[in-house]
Every structure is written in structure tokens, then in C-alpha cells.
Design a protein around this motif. Structure first.
Motif, PDB file in Angstrom:
ATOM      1  N   PRO A   1       0.303  -0.918  -0.004  1.00 47.86           N
ATOM      2  CA  PRO A   1       0.082   0.458   0.118  1.00 47.86           C
ATOM      3  C   PRO A   1       0.717   1.160   0.108  1.00 47.86           C
ATOM      4  CG  PRO A   1      -0.466  -1.321   1.366  1.00 47.86           C
ATOM      5  CD  PRO A   1       1.186  -2.195   1.142  1.00 47.86           C
ATOM      6  N   GLU A   2       2.189   1.395   0.903  1.00 50.58           N
ATOM      7  CA  GLU A   2       2.726   2.239   0.558  1.00 50.58           C
ATOM      8  C   GLU A   2       3.778   3.227  -0.282  1.00 50.58           C
ATOM      9  OE1 GLU A   2       2.166   1.022   4.489  1.00 50.58           O
ATOM     10  OE2 GLU A   2       3.077   0.231   2.769  1.00 50.58           O
ATOM     11  N   ALA A   3       3.622   1.516  -1.305  1.00 48.36           N
ATOM     12  CA  ALA A   3       4.783   1.653  -2.627  1.00 48.36           C
ATOM     13  C   ALA A   3       3.654   2.212  -3.603  1.00 48.36           C
ATOM     14  CB  ALA A   3       5.461   0.649  -3.227  1.00 48.36           C
ATOM     15  N   LEU A   4       2.187   1.278  -4.047  1.00 48.25           N
ATOM     16  CA  LEU A   4       1.408   1.906  -4.392  1.00 48.25           C
ATOM     17  C   LEU A   4       1.097   3.399  -4.379  1.00 48.25           C
ATOM     18  CD1 LEU A   4      -0.557  -1.089  -4.565  1.00 48.25           C
ATOM     19  CD2 LEU A   4       0.317  -0.353  -6.049  1.00 48.25           C
ATOM     20  N   ALA A   5       0.991   4.034  -2.860  1.00 50.80           N
ATOM     21  CA  ALA A   5       0.526   5.380  -2.784  1.00 50.80           C
ATOM     22  C   ALA A   5       1.300   6.353  -3.184  1.00 50.80           C
ATOM     23  CB  ALA A   5       0.392   5.840  -1.244  1.00 50.80           C
TER      24      ALA A   5
END
Length: 315
Positions: free
Chosen positions: A30-34
Motif C-alpha cells: 500500500p505504501e509503494a502504491l500510494a
């Protein structure tokens, strides 16, 4: 497009898909996608260049805006407003340009919830570079000021007006007709100056339905109401046939369907993105999914398979 997934589940869908064989080692936390969405959203020019590749010398249909809820404090462009369910919630506005030639959305723009429809149209026309734009709005959009503003922007428009409008002359007897979906549609025209024309369409099948419903409710006839039943009137600055004007009006349903698909099928009716850049990136990804959805729809229609399959069935 396939899963309508929140960011936290993307990594799972990737790991159980053949995509993980084709494109190995993707970072999908989720952090990389955000962060990816934020970087994408910060480059509006690249997004516009991509969308401009769809916008050539075609006819496009711009309509009034839809709202997308944003429940994050960091989205500055979200302002409080009422949605279709009369809920007072923070929201941004979303505008589409829709290709009439190829039946798919070609452009989108996110607008702050407080910006008026005409202002948003002007900004969108400038950014998209689209020239052949026909604005088809709902009856709530009509006002003399809005029409004057559209004319000052050199935009063509088809705008329904309410049945009790004084601009409509129901006494006109000279009617033409055309066939629409196997039924005759009768219409009369009235020029009101300034290049504006009122078209009044009458569908006798619809009139019979409305008359039956009215008599069932009230038990008596009203001559003033009866002359309005089954009618639909529009104001336009187009110099074209009644059949063309009516077709443009009905094509508004394509835009409304795209909004419905965007919100309900792709589940893009609300966002938890943390800032405006992330929201732009998230919306762009959903926009591409919507284009793909319409390409599937177009393929089914060309093969005459829509009576058996929906795009969701194919997906």
C-alpha cells in the motif's frame, strides 16, 4: 478493472495472477502504491498529453458534473456539498468529455466542489484542446446567463427546459417527424432570436403512458396538462435537423451510464486518498479502467452480443 480492489489487496491479487510471472518483482505494498499514485498525479501534463491523443477533430459531448466523495482531510479541493442522496459531505467534482464517434470517455478533470459548471467547462476546454464540443445538460442547468456564457465560449449546446417554461409554444401545429427505435417522434421548432431555437418533441407512446398514470392518480382530465404530456423541449444554438438534436439529447444517457459504471462497477464513487496529487493519480488509473471497460462494451456491441453478455461477464 478486474477486481476494483483497495490498495491493501493489490499485492495479493498480483501474487495469485499470471502477471507476477510476466512482470516479476513488482513492489505493490500500500505504501509503494500510494507513492506511485502521488507521483503520477503530480504530473498532470503527462496525463493531459495521454488524453489529448484521443481528442482529435471529433465531436465530443460535455455534460454537467458528477461528484466523488473524498473523506480525507488532506484533499484541499474537496468542499462540503449535497450529493444525490442529499448527504452533506466533502466532495470533488468530476467532468468527462465523451467521444460521440467512438463511444468512450476521452478526457476527465477533477474540479473543486465549489467551482460552477460553466467555469469548469471553460477550464476543461482550454486544457483538453477540444474544439468540437457539444454541451448537453439537464433541465436544471438552463438559465439565460448559462446559455449566454456558453455562447461567449463559442460552444454548441442542447439543454432541456422545463415543461412550464414560457419559451415553449404548445399551440404550434406545423410538425415534422422521424422514426426512433421503431416509433414516430413528432416535433415543432420555434426561433427565439440570437441564433437560438426551441425544439419541442412529442412521443405519443409516452403521452399515452403519462395520461393513463395521471388519470389513475387524479381521476379527471386537465387540458393544460394533457398538451404537455409526452413532450420534451430543448433550447439549442445548433443549426441541424430535429432528429440530430434528439439523438444528441439521447446520447446524454451514454454519459450518465459512464458515471454509473465509474461509480458502481469500478467503485470509484469515493476515495480515501490522502492529498490532491494522490487523488489525481488514483482517478487517472480509474479513468483508464473505464476506457477499457468501454472497449469491451464496444466489442460486444459490434458482435451483437450485448443481449447475452455484459462487460462484467467478459471480465
Amino acid at each position: 478493472l478486474v477486481h476494483g480492489s483497495p490498495l491493501k489487496n493489490v499485492e495479493f491479487y498480483y501474487s495469485t495472477s499470471f502477471l507476477s510471472e510476466m512482470i516479476s518483482g513488482a513492489h505493490l505494498s500500500p505504501e509503494a502504491l500510494a507513492e506511485m499514485l502521488r507521483n503520477l498525479g503530480a504530473d498532470r501534463k503527462a496525463m493531459v498529453d495521454f488524453m489529448r491523443s484521443f481528442i482529435r477533430d471529433e465531436k465530443y459531448l460535455a455534460v454537467d458534473l458528477t461528484h466523488v466523495l473524498s473523506l480525507s482531510d488532506g484533499v484541499i479541493s474537496a468542499t462540503l456539498g449535497h450529493n444525490s442522496r442529499e448527504l452533506y459531505l466533502p466532495q470533488v467534482q468530476l467532468l468527462f468529455l465523451f467521444s460521440l464517434d467512438h463511444d468512450f470517455p476521452a478526457y476527465f478533470r477533477i474540479m473543486p466542489g465549489s467551482i460552477t459548471s460553466v467555469t469548469s467547462l471553460k477550464m476543461s476546454m482550454q486544457e483538453s484542446g477540444a474544439r468540437n464540443v457539444i454541451v448537453v445538460a439537464d433541465s436544471g442547468f438552463y438559465s439565460d446567463k448559462n446559455v449566454t456564457d456558453l455562447e461567449s465560449m463559442k460552444l454548441s449546446y442542447v439543454i432541456p427546459i422545463r415543461r412550464n417554461s414560457k419559451l415553449i409554444d404548445y399551440s404550434l401545429q406545423q410538425e415534422s417527424f422521424f422514426m426512433f427505435e421503431g416509433r414516430p417522434i413528432f416535433y415543432s421548432t420555434r426561433s427565439i432570436g440570437g441564433g437560438r431555437t426551441i425544439y419541442t418533441f412529442r412521443n405519443d407512446f409516452l403521452k399515452a403512458e403519462e395520461e393513463r398514470d395521471y388519470l389513475g392518480r387524479y381521476g379527471k382530465a386537465d387540458s393544460r396538462m394533457r398538451e404537455r404530456m409526452g413532450t420534451l423541449s430543448v433550447i439549442t444554438n445548433l443549426r441541424t435537423s430535429g432528429e440530430r438534436v434528439f439523438g444528441l439529447l439521447k446520447s446524454r444517457a451514454d454519459i450518465e451510464q459512464s458515471y454509473d459504471t465509474f461509480k458502481n462497477t469500478i467503485h470509484a464513487d469515493r476515495t480515501y486518498m490522502r492529498d490532491d496529487y494522490q487523488l489525481q493519480g488514483w482517478m487517472f488509473v480509474n479513468f483508464i479502467a473505464l476506457i477499457l471497460h468501454y472497449r469491451i462494451y464496444s466489442m460486444l456491441r459490434q458482435k451483437d452480443l450485448l443481449s447475452r453478455y455484459s462487460p462484467e461477464d467478459v471480465i
